[in-house]
Design a protein around this motif. Structure first.
Motif, PDB file in Angstrom:
ATOM      1  N   ALA A 316      49.267  36.389  43.267  1.00 27.98           N
ATOM      2  CA  ALA A 316      50.332  37.123  43.948  1.00 27.98           C
ATOM      3  C   ALA A 316      49.995  38.606  44.078  1.00 27.98           C
ATOM      4  CB  ALA A 316      51.651  36.935  43.187  1.00 27.98           C
ATOM      5  N   VAL A 317      49.419  39.182  43.017  1.00 27.26           N
ATOM      6  CA  VAL A 317      49.074  40.613  43.057  1.00 27.26           C
ATOM      7  C   VAL A 317      47.972  40.879  44.069  1.00 27.26           C
ATOM      8  CG1 VAL A 317      48.114  42.538  41.733  1.00 27.26           C
ATOM      9  CG2 VAL A 317      49.848  41.056  40.702  1.00 27.26           C
ATOM     10  N   TYR A 318      46.918  40.090  44.050  1.00 33.26           N
ATOM     11  CA  TYR A 318      45.800  40.326  44.963  1.00 33.26           C
ATOM     12  C   TYR A 318      46.193  40.080  46.421  1.00 33.26           C
ATOM     13  CZ  TYR A 318      42.222  41.097  41.407  1.00 33.26           C
ATOM     14  OH  TYR A 318      41.462  41.627  40.405  1.00 33.26           O
ATOM     15  N   THR A 319      47.024  39.077  46.645  1.00 33.04           N
ATOM     16  CA  THR A 319      47.453  38.811  48.017  1.00 33.04           C
ATOM     17  C   THR A 319      48.198  40.004  48.600  1.00 33.04           C
ATOM     18  OG1 THR A 319      47.610  36.429  47.584  1.00 33.04           O
ATOM     19  CG2 THR A 319      48.836  37.287  49.464  1.00 33.04           C
ATOM     20  N   ARG A 320      49.130  40.554  47.835  1.00 37.51           N
ATOM     21  CA  ARG A 320      49.887  41.700  48.331  1.00 37.51           C
ATOM     22  C   ARG A 320      49.038  42.963  48.349  1.00 37.51           C
ATOM     23  NH1 ARG A 320      55.937  43.704  46.393  1.00 37.51           N
ATOM     24  NH2 ARG A 320      56.130  45.384  47.965  1.00 37.51           N
ATOM     25  N   LEU A 321      48.101  43.093  47.387  1.00 31.79           N
ATOM     26  CA  LEU A 321      47.234  44.272  47.350  1.00 31.79           C
ATOM     27  C   LEU A 321      46.361  44.357  48.595  1.00 31.79           C
ATOM     28  CD1 LEU A 321      45.958  46.686  45.806  1.00 31.79           C
ATOM     29  CD2 LEU A 321      44.358  45.041  44.796  1.00 31.79           C
ATOM     30  N   LEU A 322      45.732  43.252  48.988  1.00 37.22           N
ATOM     31  CA  LEU A 322      44.877  43.262  50.169  1.00 37.22           C
ATOM     32  C   LEU A 322      45.684  43.504  51.436  1.00 37.22           C
ATOM     33  CD1 LEU A 322      42.443  40.329  49.305  1.00 37.22           C
ATOM     34  CD2 LEU A 322      41.948  42.781  49.295  1.00 37.22           C
ATOM     35  N   CYS A 323      46.881  42.962  51.484  1.00 36.50           N
ATOM     36  CA  CYS A 323      47.757  43.217  52.634  1.00 36.50           C
ATOM     37  C   CYS A 323      48.150  44.685  52.678  1.00 36.50           C
ATOM     38  CB  CYS A 323      48.983  42.312  52.559  1.00 36.50           C
ATOM     39  SG  CYS A 323      50.125  42.518  53.948  1.00 36.50           S
ATOM     40  N   HIS A 324      48.458  45.263  51.514  1.00 37.33           N
ATOM     41  CA  HIS A 324      48.863  46.664  51.432  1.00 37.33           C
ATOM     42  C   HIS A 324      47.729  47.595  51.861  1.00 37.33           C
ATOM     43  CE1 HIS A 324      51.000  50.178  49.698  1.00 37.33           C
ATOM     44  NE2 HIS A 324      49.792  50.558  49.282  1.00 37.33           N
ATOM     45  N   ALA A 325      46.488  47.290  51.442  1.00 40.75           N
ATOM     46  CA  ALA A 325      45.343  48.154  51.719  1.00 40.75           C
ATOM     47  C   ALA A 325      44.639  47.814  53.028  1.00 40.75           C
ATOM     48  CB  ALA A 325      44.344  48.074  50.567  1.00 40.75           C
ATOM     49  N   GLY A 326      45.181  46.891  53.794  1.00 40.12           N
ATOM     50  CA  GLY A 326      44.557  46.534  55.062  1.00 40.12           C
ATOM     51  C   GLY A 326      43.271  45.761  54.909  1.00 40.12           C
ATOM     52  N   GLY A 327      43.119  45.058  53.797  1.00 40.80           N
ATOM     53  CA  GLY A 327      41.955  44.215  53.583  1.00 40.80           C
ATOM     54  C   GLY A 327      40.729  44.924  53.061  1.00 40.80           C
ATOM     55  N   ARG A 328      40.780  46.234  52.857  1.00 37.77           N
ATOM     56  CA  ARG A 328      39.608  46.975  52.378  1.00 37.77           C
ATOM     57  C   ARG A 328      40.022  47.919  51.259  1.00 37.77           C
ATOM     58  NH1 ARG A 328      34.488  48.485  54.263  1.00 37.77           N
ATOM     59  NH2 ARG A 328      33.376  49.141  52.379  1.00 37.77           N
ATOM     60  N   LEU A 329      39.396  47.777  50.082  1.00 36.28           N
ATOM     61  CA  LEU A 329      39.712  48.606  48.922  1.00 36.28           C
ATOM     62  C   LEU A 329      38.751  49.778  48.839  1.00 36.28           C
ATOM     63  CD1 LEU A 329      40.339  45.833  46.238  1.00 36.28           C
ATOM     64  CD2 LEU A 329      42.035  47.024  47.630  1.00 36.28           C
ATOM     65  N   CYS A 330      39.249  50.897  48.332  1.00 41.80           N
ATOM     66  CA  CYS A 330      38.423  52.087  48.118  1.00 41.80           C
ATOM     67  C   CYS A 330      37.887  52.151  46.695  1.00 41.80           C
ATOM     68  CB  CYS A 330      39.223  53.357  48.426  1.00 41.80           C
ATOM     69  SG  CYS A 330      39.706  53.489  50.157  1.00 41.80           S
ATOM     70  N   ASP A 331      38.385  51.305  45.803  1.00 41.66           N
ATOM     71  CA  ASP A 331      37.927  51.283  44.423  1.00 41.66           C
ATOM     72  C   ASP A 331      37.995  49.854  43.919  1.00 41.66           C
ATOM     73  OD1 ASP A 331      37.015  52.089  41.984  1.00 41.66           O
ATOM     74  OD2 ASP A 331      38.806  53.176  41.371  1.00 41.66           O
ATOM     75  N   ASP A 332      37.186  49.556  42.896  1.00 42.40           N
ATOM     76  CA  ASP A 332      37.226  48.226  42.297  1.00 42.40           C
ATOM     77  C   ASP A 332      38.590  47.972  41.672  1.00 42.40           C
ATOM     78  OD1 ASP A 332      34.511  47.998  42.970  1.00 42.40           O
ATOM     79  OD2 ASP A 332      33.919  48.951  41.099  1.00 42.40           O
ATOM     80  N   ALA A 333      38.989  46.710  41.639  1.00 44.48           N
ATOM     81  CA  ALA A 333      40.314  46.351  41.126  1.00 44.48           C
ATOM     82  C   ALA A 333      40.203  45.099  40.265  1.00 44.48           C
ATOM     83  CB  ALA A 333      41.289  46.115  42.278  1.00 44.48           C
ATOM     84  N   ALA A 334      40.477  45.244  38.964  1.00 44.79           N
ATOM     85  CA  ALA A 334      40.395  44.116  38.028  1.00 44.79           C
ATOM     86  C   ALA A 334      41.758  43.850  37.416  1.00 44.79           C
ATOM     87  CB  ALA A 334      39.374  44.399  36.928  1.00 44.79           C
ATOM     88  N   LEU A 335      42.030  42.585  37.159  1.00 49.10           N
ATOM     89  CA  LEU A 335      43.276  42.147  36.524  1.00 49.10           C
ATOM     90  C   LEU A 335      42.953  41.159  35.415  1.00 49.10           C
ATOM     91  CD1 LEU A 335      45.676  41.461  39.541  1.00 49.10           C
ATOM     92  CD2 LEU A 335      45.955  43.245  37.815  1.00 49.10           C
ATOM     93  N   LEU A 336      43.729  41.220  34.345  1.00 45.51           N
ATOM     94  CA  LEU A 336      43.612  40.271  33.245  1.00 45.51           C
ATOM     95  C   LEU A 336      45.016  39.967  32.737  1.00 45.51           C
ATOM     96  CD1 LEU A 336      41.997  38.678  31.099  1.00 45.51           C
ATOM     97  CD2 LEU A 336      41.842  40.795  29.775  1.00 45.51           C
ATOM     98  N   VAL A 337      45.372  38.689  32.712  1.00 48.42           N
ATOM     99  CA  VAL A 337      46.696  38.259  32.273  1.00 48.42           C
ATOM    100  C   VAL A 337      46.549  37.320  31.085  1.00 48.42           C
ATOM    101  CG1 VAL A 337      48.842  37.099  32.910  1.00 48.42           C
ATOM    102  CG2 VAL A 337      47.643  38.493  34.602  1.00 48.42           C
ATOM    103  N   LEU A 338      47.307  37.595  30.001  1.00 43.96           N
ATOM    104  CA  LEU A 338      47.327  36.753  28.809  1.00 43.96           C
ATOM    105  C   LEU A 338      48.759  36.299  28.561  1.00 43.96           C
ATOM    106  CD1 LEU A 338      45.632  39.653  28.073  1.00 43.96           C
ATOM    107  CD2 LEU A 338      44.745  38.139  26.324  1.00 43.96           C
ATOM    108  N   ARG A 339      48.928  35.028  28.256  1.00 42.74           N
ATOM    109  CA  ARG A 339      50.242  34.494  27.916  1.00 42.74           C
ATOM    110  C   ARG A 339      50.176  33.875  26.524  1.00 42.74           C
ATOM    111  NH1 ARG A 339      51.432  29.867  31.482  1.00 42.74           N
ATOM    112  NH2 ARG A 339      50.363  28.686  29.845  1.00 42.74           N
ATOM    113  N   ASN A 340      51.147  34.197  25.682  1.00 39.56           N
ATOM    114  CA  ASN A 340      51.185  33.675  24.325  1.00 39.56           C
ATOM    115  C   ASN A 340      51.760  32.262  24.344  1.00 39.56           C
ATOM    116  OD1 ASN A 340      51.291  33.242  21.599  1.00 39.56           O
ATOM    117  ND2 ASN A 340      52.724  34.884  21.136  1.00 39.56           N
ATOM    118  N   ASP A 341      50.926  31.280  24.026  1.00 42.21           N
ATOM    119  CA  ASP A 341      51.366  29.884  23.945  1.00 42.21           C
ATOM    120  C   ASP A 341      51.486  29.400  22.503  1.00 42.21           C
ATOM    121  OD1 ASP A 341      51.507  29.735  26.659  1.00 42.21           O
ATOM    122  OD2 ASP A 341      49.640  28.619  26.933  1.00 42.21           O
TER     123      ASP A 341
END
Length: 361
Positions: A316-341
């Motif tokens: 969800a984040v990357y989909t909206r991010l690429l739409c927001h930036a017009g498909g081209r990023l000016c900097d690298d973008a990393a995400l990490l999600v952890l869920r406590n199970d």
């Protein structure tokens, strides 16, 4: 007398054959065209039909030459990309979907076209001290930052198991980063005669966020100039920010670490809750009107639909991010999600996540 037979590496002979073929075919086709022009009786005629036939021959030869060269170059490019992808995957290896009771998902977008990773780094390892997490951002982006990424990640993967305290682990990362910069400075300035460069770390830095998640869900952190993570709860998002004594330290590189490195205690994550770590390439992305990417509202929207699903949050984040930036990023973008199970967390610690500084004894 013992004779030792040597054999060339298996990859050299096919490569030489392809290069010979790449150079030989144009030569053969050129020879055919010149032979036709000067030997064939049809090429000597001045009529319209003869001219058309001559043009057709030269067109066929030129087209075949172009197609052959293009095919060879595309094959070489495909092989180079396969090698680069394998090297990059070994450097920033895929994370398991589950690790020591935590559900994991990670993503990386590089600002350089053709690169699957860039100047952002992350890793998660299970140790005797708890699950330890690193998220970092090297100055610059793309392929040029891979050397620093490799130095920091390599040090983390070894030291995370060896060091009892989070502060000692951070010092290991600092030493590895400084050692890499000194080596690179010696290689870039061989006139120094192999001595130590005067200022190898000038304008070179890497932000680092270290987390330690213990069995009871308690989270401890050390932050060197990196964005704080977000606490994810079903239907709610909160930025994990320190209170007194928990301001981030400078990034690794320009300044030495302080003498004391007390970790910041960030409360606990309960079962079903999660943490989102990110680099500043996410929130600093702008649209055509210069507006920054709304990460907080994007997370709010992603968590309204039910329980926290790490992979779905990243998508969800990357989909909206690429739409927001017009498909081209000016900097690298990393995400990490952890869920406590994990199933057991003391009930008396079910309050909101609040960060306070403390020293681990």
């Amino acid at each position: 007398m013992i004779r030792i037979k040597t054999k060339a590496p298996t990859g050299l002979e096919p490569r030489r054959a392809r290069r010979t073929l790449m150079l030989g075919l144009p030569t053969v086709w050129g020879a055919v065209a010149m032979t036709y022009k000067f030997v064939c009786p049809l090429a000597q005629l001045d009529g319209l039909g003869a001219r058309i036939a001559t043009s057709a021959v030269f067109f066929a030869v030129g087209t075949g030459l172009i197609l052959r060269v293009r095919h060879t170059l595309m094959r070489e490019l495909s092989e180079a990309r396969a090698v680069a992808d394998a090297a990059q995957s070994a450097l920033l290896r895929p994370l398991p979907s589950r690790l020591d009771g935590l559900a994991l998902a990670a993503g990386q977008l590089s600002a350089d076209r053709g690169a699957s990773i860039g100047g952002d780094l992350y890793d998660v390892v299970a140790t005797d001290h708890g699950v330890r997490v690193v998220m970092g951002d090297v100055r610059g982006h793309g392929i040029a930052a891979l050397g620093t990424v490799g130095a920091v990640l390599g040090s983390f993967r070894e030291a995370a198991h060896d060091e009892d305290e989070l502060g000692a682990l951070l010092r290991r990362l600092e030493r590895a980063h400084a050692r890499y910069l000194r080596q690179r400075a010696r290689e870039e300035h061989p006139a120094a005669g192999g001595g130590e460069p005067e200022n190898p770390v000038a304008e070179e830095f890497v932000t680092v966020l270290l987390l330690e998640i213990r069995r009871d869900g308690a989270v401890h952190a050390l932050n060197c100039g990196h964005p704080w993570p977000y606490l994810l709860r079903p239907g709610a998002v909160r930025c994990v920010e320190p209170m007194s004594g928990g301001d981030p330290m400078p990034p690794l590189g320009p300044f030495p670490l302080p003498a004391e490195l007390p970790p910041v205690r960030c409360g606990r994550i309960r079962p079903g809750e999660g943490l989102l770590l990110h680099t500043d390439g996410i929130e600093d992305a702008r649209d055509h009107q210069g507006r920054f990417f709304p990460l907080r509202s994007t997370l709010d929207g992603a968590l309204r639909r039910g329980p926290i699903m790490p992979q779905a949050v990243i998508h969800a984040v990357y989909t909206r991010l690429l739409c927001h930036a017009g498909g081209r990023l000016c900097d690298d973008a990393a995400l990490l999600v952890l869920r406590n199970d994990r199933s057991r967390v003391p009930a008396q610690h079910a309050g909101p996540v609040v960060c306070t500084a403390h020293k681990v004894l």
